[in-house]
Motif scaffolding. Sequence first.
Motif, PDB file in Angstrom:
ATOM      1  N   LEU A 112     -76.465 -14.617   4.523  1.00 11.14           N
ATOM      2  CA  LEU A 112     -76.320 -13.234   4.074  1.00 11.14           C
ATOM      3  C   LEU A 112     -75.153 -13.075   3.102  1.00 11.14           C
ATOM      4  CD1 LEU A 112     -76.794 -11.441   7.530  1.00 11.14           C
ATOM      5  CD2 LEU A 112     -78.532 -12.365   5.974  1.00 11.14           C
ATOM      6  N   HIS A 113     -75.394 -12.363   2.020  1.00 10.14           N
ATOM      7  CA  HIS A 113     -74.366 -12.142   1.005  1.00 10.14           C
ATOM      8  C   HIS A 113     -73.407 -11.026   1.426  1.00 10.14           C
ATOM      9  CE1 HIS A 113     -76.087  -8.315  -0.373  1.00 10.14           C
ATOM     10  NE2 HIS A 113     -77.283  -8.896  -0.359  1.00 10.14           N
ATOM     11  N   GLY A 114     -72.327 -10.887   0.665  1.00 11.94           N
ATOM     12  CA  GLY A 114     -71.324  -9.873   0.942  1.00 11.94           C
ATOM     13  C   GLY A 114     -71.579  -8.590   0.174  1.00 11.94           C
ATOM     14  N   ALA A 115     -70.674  -7.624   0.357  1.00  4.77           N
ATOM     15  CA  ALA A 115     -70.787  -6.347  -0.334  1.00  4.77           C
ATOM     16  C   ALA A 115     -70.609  -6.532  -1.836  1.00  4.77           C
ATOM     17  CB  ALA A 115     -69.741  -5.369   0.197  1.00  4.77           C
TER      18      ALA A 115
ATOM     19  N   PHE B 222     -80.803 -20.437  12.473  1.00  7.48           N
ATOM     20  CA  PHE B 222     -79.391 -20.101  12.398  1.00  7.48           C
ATOM     21  C   PHE B 222     -79.176 -18.989  11.375  1.00  7.48           C
ATOM     22  CE2 PHE B 222     -80.081 -24.664  13.088  1.00  7.48           C
ATOM     23  CZ  PHE B 222     -79.653 -24.743  14.406  1.00  7.48           C
ATOM     24  N   ILE B 223     -78.021 -18.364  11.475  1.00 12.14           N
ATOM     25  CA  ILE B 223     -77.706 -17.281  10.535  1.00 12.14           C
ATOM     26  C   ILE B 223     -76.221 -17.347  10.197  1.00 12.14           C
ATOM     27  CG2 ILE B 223     -77.312 -15.561  12.365  1.00 12.14           C
ATOM     28  CD1 ILE B 223     -78.843 -13.560  10.394  1.00 12.14           C
ATOM     29  N   ALA B 224     -75.913 -17.070   8.934  1.00 14.84           N
ATOM     30  CA  ALA B 224     -74.529 -17.184   8.450  1.00 14.84           C
ATOM     31  C   ALA B 224     -74.322 -16.199   7.316  1.00 14.84           C
ATOM     32  CB  ALA B 224     -74.243 -18.612   7.986  1.00 14.84           C
ATOM     33  N   GLY B 225     -73.064 -16.014   6.941  1.00 17.35           N
ATOM     34  CA  GLY B 225     -72.769 -15.157   5.809  1.00 17.35           C
ATOM     35  C   GLY B 225     -71.286 -15.090   5.547  1.00 17.35           C
ATOM     36  N   PHE B 226     -70.937 -14.457   4.440  1.00 16.07           N
ATOM     37  CA  PHE B 226     -69.530 -14.283   4.094  1.00 16.07           C
ATOM     38  C   PHE B 226     -69.240 -12.792   3.914  1.00 16.07           C
ATOM     39  CE2 PHE B 226     -71.762 -14.795   0.072  1.00 16.07           C
ATOM     40  CZ  PHE B 226     -71.222 -13.791  -0.717  1.00 16.07           C
TER      41      PHE B 226
ATOM     42  N   ALA C 281     -74.290 -11.368   9.961  1.00 16.93           N
ATOM     43  CA  ALA C 281     -74.828 -12.539  10.651  1.00 16.93           C
ATOM     44  C   ALA C 281     -74.426 -12.522  12.124  1.00 16.93           C
ATOM     45  CB  ALA C 281     -74.326 -13.813   9.981  1.00 16.93           C
ATOM     46  N   THR C 282     -73.152 -12.221  12.397  1.00 14.12           N
ATOM     47  CA  THR C 282     -72.684 -12.192  13.783  1.00 14.12           C
ATOM     48  C   THR C 282     -73.375 -11.085  14.560  1.00 14.12           C
ATOM     49  OG1 THR C 282     -70.541 -12.968  12.955  1.00 14.12           O
ATOM     50  CG2 THR C 282     -70.624 -12.190  15.237  1.00 14.12           C
ATOM     51  N   LYS C 283     -73.603  -9.955  13.911  1.00 11.92           N
ATOM     52  CA  LYS C 283     -74.313  -8.852  14.569  1.00 11.92           C
ATOM     53  C   LYS C 283     -75.744  -9.254  14.924  1.00 11.92           C
ATOM     54  CE  LYS C 283     -75.401  -5.213  12.077  1.00 11.92           C
ATOM     55  NZ  LYS C 283     -75.280  -3.902  11.373  1.00 11.92           N
ATOM     56  N   PHE C 284     -76.438  -9.904  14.006  1.00 10.21           N
ATOM     57  CA  PHE C 284     -77.800 -10.364  14.295  1.00 10.21           C
ATOM     58  C   PHE C 284     -77.812 -11.303  15.500  1.00 10.21           C
ATOM     59  CE2 PHE C 284     -79.114  -9.073   9.969  1.00 10.21           C
ATOM     60  CZ  PHE C 284     -80.388  -8.586  10.237  1.00 10.21           C
ATOM     61  N   ALA C 285     -76.915 -12.280  15.499  1.00  9.19           N
ATOM     62  CA  ALA C 285     -76.920 -13.301  16.552  1.00  9.19           C
ATOM     63  C   ALA C 285     -76.562 -12.725  17.917  1.00  9.19           C
ATOM     64  CB  ALA C 285     -75.964 -14.433  16.184  1.00  9.19           C
ATOM     65  N   LEU C 286     -75.643 -11.771  17.950  1.00  5.45           N
ATOM     66  CA  LEU C 286     -75.251 -11.171  19.223  1.00  5.45           C
ATOM     67  C   LEU C 286     -76.292 -10.169  19.718  1.00  5.45           C
ATOM     68  CD1 LEU C 286     -71.444 -10.556  18.552  1.00  5.45           C
ATOM     69  CD2 LEU C 286     -72.467 -12.356  19.983  1.00  5.45           C
ATOM     70  N   THR C 287     -76.982  -9.527  18.787  1.00  3.97           N
ATOM     71  CA  THR C 287     -78.012  -8.544  19.151  1.00  3.97           C
ATOM     72  C   THR C 287     -79.304  -9.216  19.568  1.00  3.97           C
ATOM     73  OG1 THR C 287     -77.048  -6.971  17.570  1.00  3.97           O
ATOM     74  CG2 THR C 287     -79.286  -6.520  18.344  1.00  3.97           C
TER      75      THR C 287
ATOM     76  N   VAL D  54     -74.408 -19.081  14.916  1.00  2.76           N
ATOM     77  CA  VAL D  54     -74.058 -18.180  13.825  1.00  2.76           C
ATOM     78  C   VAL D  54     -72.734 -18.613  13.237  1.00  2.76           C
ATOM     79  CG1 VAL D  54     -72.973 -16.566  15.456  1.00  2.76           C
ATOM     80  CG2 VAL D  54     -73.628 -15.760  13.185  1.00  2.76           C
ATOM     81  N   ALA D  55     -72.545 -18.332  11.948  1.00  2.00           N
ATOM     82  CA  ALA D  55     -71.278 -18.636  11.289  1.00  2.00           C
ATOM     83  C   ALA D  55     -70.859 -17.473  10.403  1.00  2.00           C
ATOM     84  CB  ALA D  55     -71.380 -19.913  10.466  1.00  2.00           C
ATOM     85  N   SER D  56     -69.590 -17.139  10.487  1.00  2.00           N
ATOM     86  CA  SER D  56     -69.009 -16.094   9.645  1.00  2.00           C
ATOM     87  C   SER D  56     -67.855 -16.677   8.841  1.00  2.00           C
ATOM     88  CB  SER D  56     -68.495 -14.932  10.510  1.00  2.00           C
ATOM     89  OG  SER D  56     -67.698 -14.045   9.736  1.00  2.00           O
ATOM     90  N   MET D  57     -67.911 -16.497   7.523  1.00  2.84           N
ATOM     91  CA  MET D  57     -66.810 -16.881   6.640  1.00  2.84           C
ATOM     92  C   MET D  57     -66.179 -15.609   6.087  1.00  2.84           C
ATOM     93  SD  MET D  57     -68.377 -20.133   4.552  1.00  2.84           S
ATOM     94  CE  MET D  57     -69.696 -19.178   3.826  1.00  2.84           C
TER      95      MET D  57
END
Length: 283
Positions: free
Chosen positions: A50-53, A122-126, A133-139, A147-150
């Motif tokens: 997932l991309h950022g704002a 898996f799901i990740a994003g910055f 990404a973290t919201k998807f994985a926890l939900t 999941v990975a968050s940068m």
Amino acid sequence: MIIILQYSKGDKIMAVFQCIARSKVIGGGVQFMVILPEQCEKDVPVVYFLHGANATFYDTFKSTSIERYSTSRSLAIVLPTGANSYYSNMAIGQPYYKYISEELIPYTRRVFGLSDKREKTFIAGFSMGGYGATKFALTEPEKFGAVASMSGVMDIYERNHGRDSYIPKAAWGLDFEDHLKDSDQDLFELVRRLEASGKEKPWIYQCCGTEDDLLENNRIFNKFMEGRDFHYVYEESAGAHQWDYWDENIPKVLDFFRDYMKAHNVVEYIDKAKLPSSVIMKM
């Protein structure tokens, strides 16, 4: 939908699809990209990235070497569109969470042979995407193995409290400060709910640069996670909120996912697809 396939140049071969589709959930056109590694045919391990704002899916593709990193690790990558939604069902805007969860993921699995197994998804994003990404994985922990968050916006209330910005207002409403904390958009609350549910927890990788203005935001979440019954890794290294830092850390993210698969006895993907040099497909 139009799909264009290209081979990249180099030692490793991958297929890159840029897709344009009409989304029933969004109610209009959407774009996304899919990167398939060599030796793929079906049940391909996949990372939804997932991309950022104020960015797009294509920025991730052109500003990093994610294509090369993923192919050398035999992982497919899906780069979706999320606008400036915080990957929410926006109060003023489109339901991007629902679009990705209920439409994009099933579609890419069906059309591109991506795995529907939790241990291969898996799901990740910055930045905003790290939060999403973290919201998807926890939900939906039944869907994502890790999941990975940068440089993620891990504490959305701390980040947006008192800020005169249209982005959180569009995502959660003009009165978002009155109801955001401890809601189903709050990562801290989602962790507590997942713990109470007894469901299997995703592995979590979190990193942030020491020159990033979101460093303290990330440290707050790291402190919250200390001592909890999660497979959780937190790392800091030199870097700011910029592409160089994310490009440097994408291999660590992908290796984290491969470590998850090894720990869960996932067989390496070995079937090699014979792909044509180009194809256009309309649906």
